[in-house]
Design a protein around this motif. Sequence first.
Motif, PDB file in Angstrom:
ATOM      1  N   VAL A  24       0.834  -1.204   0.000  1.00  0.00           N
ATOM      2  CA  VAL A  24       0.000   0.000   0.000  1.00  0.00           C
ATOM      3  C   VAL A  24       0.874   1.261   0.000  1.00  0.00           C
ATOM      4  O   VAL A  24       0.630   2.208  -0.761  1.00  0.00           O
ATOM      5  CB  VAL A  24      -0.965   0.007   1.205  1.00  0.00           C
ATOM      6  N   ILE A  25       1.894   1.284   0.845  1.00  0.00           N
ATOM      7  CA  ILE A  25       2.779   2.454   0.937  1.00  0.00           C
ATOM      8  C   ILE A  25       3.520   2.655  -0.382  1.00  0.00           C
ATOM      9  O   ILE A  25       3.603   3.784  -0.904  1.00  0.00           O
ATOM     10  CB  ILE A  25       3.747   2.314   2.119  1.00  0.00           C
ATOM     11  N   THR A  26       4.062   1.583  -0.940  1.00  0.00           N
ATOM     12  CA  THR A  26       4.785   1.677  -2.208  1.00  0.00           C
ATOM     13  C   THR A  26       3.857   2.168  -3.314  1.00  0.00           C
ATOM     14  O   THR A  26       4.233   3.044  -4.109  1.00  0.00           O
ATOM     15  CB  THR A  26       5.393   0.314  -2.577  1.00  0.00           C
ATOM     16  N   ALA A  27       2.654   1.638  -3.376  1.00  0.00           N
ATOM     17  CA  ALA A  27       1.696   2.063  -4.406  1.00  0.00           C
ATOM     18  C   ALA A  27       1.314   3.529  -4.233  1.00  0.00           C
ATOM     19  O   ALA A  27       1.193   4.266  -5.217  1.00  0.00           O
ATOM     20  CB  ALA A  27       0.446   1.187  -4.342  1.00  0.00           C
ATOM     21  N   THR A  28       1.156   3.964  -2.995  1.00  0.00           N
ATOM     22  CA  THR A  28       0.808   5.366  -2.729  1.00  0.00           C
ATOM     23  C   THR A  28       1.878   6.301  -3.278  1.00  0.00           C
ATOM     24  O   THR A  28       1.584   7.261  -3.993  1.00  0.00           O
ATOM     25  CB  THR A  28       0.624   5.600  -1.220  1.00  0.00           C
ATOM     26  N   PHE A  29       3.129   6.011  -2.966  1.00  0.00           N
ATOM     27  CA  PHE A  29       4.208   6.872  -3.446  1.00  0.00           C
ATOM     28  C   PHE A  29       4.385   6.763  -4.956  1.00  0.00           C
ATOM     29  O   PHE A  29       4.712   7.755  -5.616  1.00  0.00           O
ATOM     30  CB  PHE A  29       5.506   6.595  -2.698  1.00  0.00           C
ATOM     31  N   ASP A  30       4.161   5.584  -5.523  1.00  0.00           N
ATOM     32  CA  ASP A  30       4.237   5.439  -6.983  1.00  0.00           C
ATOM     33  C   ASP A  30       3.186   6.301  -7.678  1.00  0.00           C
ATOM     34  O   ASP A  30       3.460   6.931  -8.697  1.00  0.00           O
ATOM     35  CB  ASP A  30       4.064   3.973  -7.392  1.00  0.00           C
ATOM     36  N   VAL A  31       1.984   6.339  -7.135  1.00  0.00           N
ATOM     37  CA  VAL A  31       0.905   7.155  -7.707  1.00  0.00           C
ATOM     38  C   VAL A  31       1.235   8.643  -7.582  1.00  0.00           C
ATOM     39  O   VAL A  31       1.021   9.419  -8.525  1.00  0.00           O
ATOM     40  CB  VAL A  31      -0.445   6.822  -7.030  1.00  0.00           C
ATOM     41  N   ILE A  32       1.787   9.060  -6.445  1.00  0.00           N
ATOM     42  CA  ILE A  32       2.172  10.464  -6.255  1.00  0.00           C
ATOM     43  C   ILE A  32       3.243  10.850  -7.269  1.00  0.00           C
ATOM     44  O   ILE A  32       3.156  11.892  -7.928  1.00  0.00           O
ATOM     45  CB  ILE A  32       2.635  10.728  -4.817  1.00  0.00           C
ATOM     46  N   VAL A  44      -3.251  16.350  -0.292  1.00  0.00           N
ATOM     47  CA  VAL A  44      -3.747  15.447   0.746  1.00  0.00           C
ATOM     48  C   VAL A  44      -4.276  16.325   1.885  1.00  0.00           C
ATOM     49  O   VAL A  44      -3.495  17.015   2.550  1.00  0.00           O
ATOM     50  CB  VAL A  44      -2.625  14.522   1.263  1.00  0.00           C
TER      51      VAL A  44
END
Length: 90
Positions: A24-32, A44
């Motif tokens: 989840v954390i990795t995906a969040t930063f990838d999307v940002i 945010v």
Amino acid sequence: MNKKELVKSVADATEITQKDAERVITATFDVIVAAMVAGDEVSVPNFGKFCVAHVEERTARNPQDGSEVVVPAHNKPKFKASSVLRMNLK
């Protein structure tokens, strides 16, 4: 706090596995990052805003020999903390 500690804290707070929290954390930063590369800003609520700032070309000095060096125009990441975050840090 490093990423490993962040993953553990998120996993503990949400009662999910550390593996799921890391995804989840990795995906969040990838999307940002993807949004910023596309030129969008990511806001945010109660945290802040991630955006890209353009820096114009400029002339600087080499500190070793004093010669002038041209620093080319470029983009850089920028974060502006929300007022709620700033108030909590005081």
